[in-house]
Design a protein around this motif. Structure first.
Motif, PDB file in Angstrom:
ATOM      1  N   PRO A 240      11.633 -15.940   3.493  1.00 23.70           N
ATOM      2  CA  PRO A 240      11.275 -15.014   2.405  1.00 23.70           C
ATOM      3  C   PRO A 240       9.795 -14.668   2.451  1.00 23.70           C
ATOM      4  N   GLU A 241       9.468 -13.586   3.140  1.00 25.07           N
ATOM      5  CA  GLU A 241       8.104 -13.106   3.266  1.00 25.07           C
ATOM      6  C   GLU A 241       8.036 -11.673   2.762  1.00 25.07           C
ATOM      7  N   ARG A 242       6.807 -11.164   2.609  1.00 19.66           N
ATOM      8  CA  ARG A 242       6.641  -9.838   2.028  1.00 19.66           C
ATOM      9  C   ARG A 242       7.495  -8.792   2.736  1.00 19.66           C
ATOM     10  N   GLU A 243       7.403  -8.746   4.046  1.00 22.84           N
ATOM     11  CA  GLU A 243       8.114  -7.710   4.788  1.00 22.84           C
ATOM     12  C   GLU A 243       9.622  -7.877   4.676  1.00 22.84           C
ATOM     13  N   THR A 244      10.118  -9.119   4.788  1.00 19.77           N
ATOM     14  CA  THR A 244      11.560  -9.327   4.808  1.00 19.77           C
ATOM     15  C   THR A 244      12.199  -9.074   3.450  1.00 19.77           C
ATOM     16  N   VAL A 245      11.482  -9.385   2.382  1.00 16.14           N
ATOM     17  CA  VAL A 245      12.032  -9.156   1.054  1.00 16.14           C
ATOM     18  C   VAL A 245      11.913  -7.692   0.657  1.00 16.14           C
ATOM     19  N   GLU A 246      10.719  -7.117   0.821  1.00 19.84           N
ATOM     20  CA  GLU A 246      10.530  -5.725   0.412  1.00 19.84           C
ATOM     21  C   GLU A 246      11.359  -4.763   1.257  1.00 19.84           C
ATOM     22  N   GLN A 247      11.743  -5.170   2.470  1.00 22.98           N
ATOM     23  CA  GLN A 247      12.598  -4.353   3.316  1.00 22.98           C
ATOM     24  C   GLN A 247      14.056  -4.802   3.265  1.00 22.98           C
ATOM     25  N   GLU A 248      14.359  -5.708   2.318  1.00 20.06           N
ATOM     26  CA  GLU A 248      15.723  -6.162   2.044  1.00 20.06           C
ATOM     27  C   GLU A 248      16.387  -6.782   3.275  1.00 20.06           C
ATOM     28  N   GLU A 249      15.603  -7.542   4.048  1.00 23.12           N
ATOM     29  CA  GLU A 249      16.136  -8.242   5.212  1.00 23.12           C
ATOM     30  C   GLU A 249      16.471  -9.699   4.904  1.00 23.12           C
TER      31      GLU A 249
ATOM     32  N   ASP B  55     -10.077  -0.256  -8.717  1.00 26.28           N
ATOM     33  CA  ASP B  55     -10.705  -0.681  -7.461  1.00 26.28           C
ATOM     34  C   ASP B  55     -11.056  -2.162  -7.465  1.00 26.28           C
ATOM     35  N   GLU B  56     -11.378  -2.717  -8.633  1.00 28.17           N
ATOM     36  CA  GLU B  56     -11.800  -4.113  -8.690  1.00 28.17           C
ATOM     37  C   GLU B  56     -10.670  -5.068  -8.319  1.00 28.17           C
ATOM     38  N   ALA B  57      -9.437  -4.603  -8.464  1.00 27.74           N
ATOM     39  CA  ALA B  57      -8.300  -5.475  -8.179  1.00 27.74           C
ATOM     40  C   ALA B  57      -7.844  -5.409  -6.736  1.00 27.74           C
ATOM     41  N   GLU B  58      -8.443  -4.526  -5.938  1.00 23.13           N
ATOM     42  CA  GLU B  58      -8.009  -4.390  -4.560  1.00 23.13           C
ATOM     43  C   GLU B  58      -8.455  -5.603  -3.746  1.00 23.13           C
ATOM     44  N   GLU B  59      -7.498  -6.235  -3.097  1.00 18.95           N
ATOM     45  CA  GLU B  59      -7.779  -7.394  -2.262  1.00 18.95           C
ATOM     46  C   GLU B  59      -7.128  -7.179  -0.913  1.00 18.95           C
ATOM     47  N   ALA B  60      -7.810  -7.581   0.137  1.00 15.46           N
ATOM     48  CA  ALA B  60      -7.369  -7.269   1.500  1.00 15.46           C
ATOM     49  C   ALA B  60      -5.987  -7.831   1.800  1.00 15.46           C
ATOM     50  N   ASP B  61      -5.673  -9.010   1.247  1.00 11.00           N
ATOM     51  CA  ASP B  61      -4.393  -9.622   1.572  1.00 11.00           C
ATOM     52  C   ASP B  61      -3.271  -9.130   0.679  1.00 11.00           C
ATOM     53  N   ILE B  62      -3.580  -8.247  -0.282  1.00 13.40           N
ATOM     54  CA  ILE B  62      -2.571  -7.734  -1.202  1.00 13.40           C
ATOM     55  C   ILE B  62      -2.360  -6.249  -1.012  1.00 13.40           C
ATOM     56  N   VAL B  63      -3.447  -5.506  -0.958  1.00 13.02           N
ATOM     57  CA  VAL B  63      -3.374  -4.047  -0.844  1.00 13.02           C
ATOM     58  C   VAL B  63      -3.721  -3.647   0.582  1.00 13.02           C
TER      59      VAL B  63
ATOM     60  N   TRP C  27       0.109  -2.107 -11.301  1.00 16.13           N
ATOM     61  CA  TRP C  27      -0.199  -3.484 -11.690  1.00 16.13           C
ATOM     62  C   TRP C  27       0.980  -4.413 -11.462  1.00 16.13           C
ATOM     63  N   THR C  28       2.193  -3.938 -11.680  1.00 13.24           N
ATOM     64  CA  THR C  28       3.346  -4.824 -11.487  1.00 13.24           C
ATOM     65  C   THR C  28       3.547  -5.141 -10.010  1.00 13.24           C
ATOM     66  N   GLN C  29       3.296  -4.168  -9.127  1.00 14.54           N
ATOM     67  CA  GLN C  29       3.392  -4.441  -7.690  1.00 14.54           C
ATOM     68  C   GLN C  29       2.270  -5.364  -7.242  1.00 14.54           C
ATOM     69  N   TRP C  30       1.075  -5.104  -7.738  1.00 16.80           N
ATOM     70  CA  TRP C  30      -0.085  -5.932  -7.391  1.00 16.80           C
ATOM     71  C   TRP C  30       0.123  -7.376  -7.855  1.00 16.80           C
ATOM     72  N   ALA C  31       0.551  -7.537  -9.108  1.00 18.77           N
ATOM     73  CA  ALA C  31       0.746  -8.881  -9.652  1.00 18.77           C
ATOM     74  C   ALA C  31       1.839  -9.628  -8.893  1.00 18.77           C
ATOM     75  N   ALA C  32       2.888  -8.913  -8.496  1.00 16.67           N
ATOM     76  CA  ALA C  32       3.965  -9.558  -7.746  1.00 16.67           C
ATOM     77  C   ALA C  32       3.425 -10.165  -6.458  1.00 16.67           C
ATOM     78  N   ARG C  33       2.682  -9.383  -5.705  1.00 13.70           N
ATOM     79  CA  ARG C  33       2.113  -9.904  -4.459  1.00 13.70           C
ATOM     80  C   ARG C  33       1.063 -10.977  -4.741  1.00 13.70           C
ATOM     81  N   ARG C  34       0.325 -10.808  -5.812  1.00 14.44           N
ATOM     82  CA  ARG C  34      -0.763 -11.726  -6.127  1.00 14.44           C
ATOM     83  C   ARG C  34      -0.267 -13.153  -6.330  1.00 14.44           C
ATOM     84  N   VAL C  35       0.932 -13.309  -6.899  1.00  8.62           N
ATOM     85  CA  VAL C  35       1.427 -14.649  -7.210  1.00  8.62           C
ATOM     86  C   VAL C  35       2.567 -15.081  -6.300  1.00  8.62           C
ATOM     87  N   GLY C  36       2.764 -14.361  -5.181  1.00  8.21           N
ATOM     88  CA  GLY C  36       3.749 -14.800  -4.207  1.00  8.21           C
ATOM     89  C   GLY C  36       5.109 -14.157  -4.341  1.00  8.21           C
TER      90      GLY C  36
END
Length: 345
Positions: free
Chosen positions: A251-260, A295-303, A311-320
């Motif tokens: 369960p990683e970002r790519e596999t979940v967001e791409q429904e794999e 802009d203050e919420a942009e983080e390299a490992d999230i965006v 914000w809901t997409q950002w928060a989802a990635r932010r907490v795993g």
């Protein structure tokens, strides 16, 4: 990391880190401590409860909202999806976090009896993770059929060698969410085929952190829970991949967001009481989920480059967790606005 740490919490701890560390205990006390941030015309309190799994995501959204509206308090708790719906359906909370949809047989009638109507918004995606002890060096992947054999009622699996004969004769102990949890409902339906169908030989808990402690302290353990909790405890757990017929997938970002990552990818929800949308602070809190981040919420490992997140997409990635697709963002936004317009008539 977004906003700089405040003097109250010291230079080493950001507001966000502090909040997420406190989230599992509930945020009612913390909310009153956040005295910095931006002033606005909004004030009031928005009570949020429900899914223990969704709690880190909701806490992250609430923290950012409170920063931008520093006279609004948003206490967030995670008593479980089932327990949360009991409160939501009697009008005790304005927002209900849920890791499954509301039960037509048990929960909807309570809401109807109390005259509580709601609007359901999809806010994130989650991959249910299979946890093992970090020293488990024999199991990297389980098929869906093997997971069913482990968790089904009247299971005959007692040791890891009962799953595959080449694995050690180590007693297998099971940890998972309890029956009040939406995670429990989703997992049992996805793995054993029926909601609630599970062996009695496991240690249930309403708190995923208890499951993590159980698995991390037992070399023969296996457990299930939200993937976000694994990524907060990587040193204490091993993540087991799942094979649904197309190979082993984590369960990683790519596999979940791409429904794999199947069959353990699921949507997560926020339910808003329709009558609560008459309150401006509740309306704006709902809209905030689907506003674009600053802009203050942009983080390299999230965006990633070229991405525009809400914000809901950002928060989802932010907490795993994982961000819902843009089309789902638009659907949820439209659903909310329709409900707001209906309340305003």
């Amino acid at each position: 990391m977004g906003h700089e740490p405040t003097a109250s919490f010291g230079e080493a701890v950001s507001r966000r880190r502090f909040l997420l560390g406190a989230s599992s205990a509930g945020l009612s006390g913390l909310a009153g401590c956040i005295v910095h941030g931006e002033e606005s015309d909004l004030s009031g309190e928005i009570r949020v409860d429900g899914s223990n799994t969704v709690l880190p995501h909701s806490a992250s959204v609430a923290e950012e909202f409170m920063w931008k509206h520093n006279d609004v308090i948003v206490p967030v708790r995670g008593s479980g999806t089932g327990a949360g719906f009991q409160q939501f359906c009697n009008g005790s909370t304005e927002v209900q976090n849920a890791s499954r949809t509301i039960s037509e047989d048990d929960e909807e009638p309570i809401c109807e009896e109390n005259g509580v109507e709601w609007v359901r918004l999809e806010v994130a995606l989650d991959g249910l993770a299979i946890y093992a002890h970090p020293d488990n060096d024999w199991c990297d992947c389980l098929t869906v059929e093997e997971l069913e054999a482990i968790w089904e009622p009247n299971t005959e699996v007692e040791t890891w060698s009962d799953i595959r004969e080449e694995w050690p004769d180590e007693e297998l102990s099971r940890y998972g969410r309890d029956t009040a949890s939406g995670t429990f409902d989703y997992f049992t339906e996805a793995i054993t085929g029926n909601v609630g169908a599970i062996t009695n030989d496991y240690s249930p808990s309403a708190d995923t952190n208890v499951i993590i402690r159980g698995v991390s302290g037992d070399i023969g353990a296996i457990g299930f829970g939200g993937a976000g909790y694994y990524y907060e405890n990587e040193d204490d757990l091993k993540l087991i991949a799942v094979d649904d017929g197309d190979g082993c997938v984590l369960p990683e970002r790519e596999t979940v967001e791409q429904e794999e990552y199947t069959p353990l990818t699921r949507p997560l929800f926020a339910y808003f009481r329709r009558d609560a949308l008459e309150q401006e602070e509740v309306r704006e809190y709902g809209r905030f989920y689907f506003d674009e981040i600053d802009d203050e919420a942009e983080e390299a490992d999230i965006v990633e480059d070229g991405e525009t997140l809400t914000w809901t997409q950002w928060a989802a990635r932010r907490v795993g967790f994982y961000g819902i697709p843009d089309e789902t963002v638009e659907e949820s936004r439209e659903t909310l606005e329709e409900a707001i317009q209906e309340v305003a008539r």
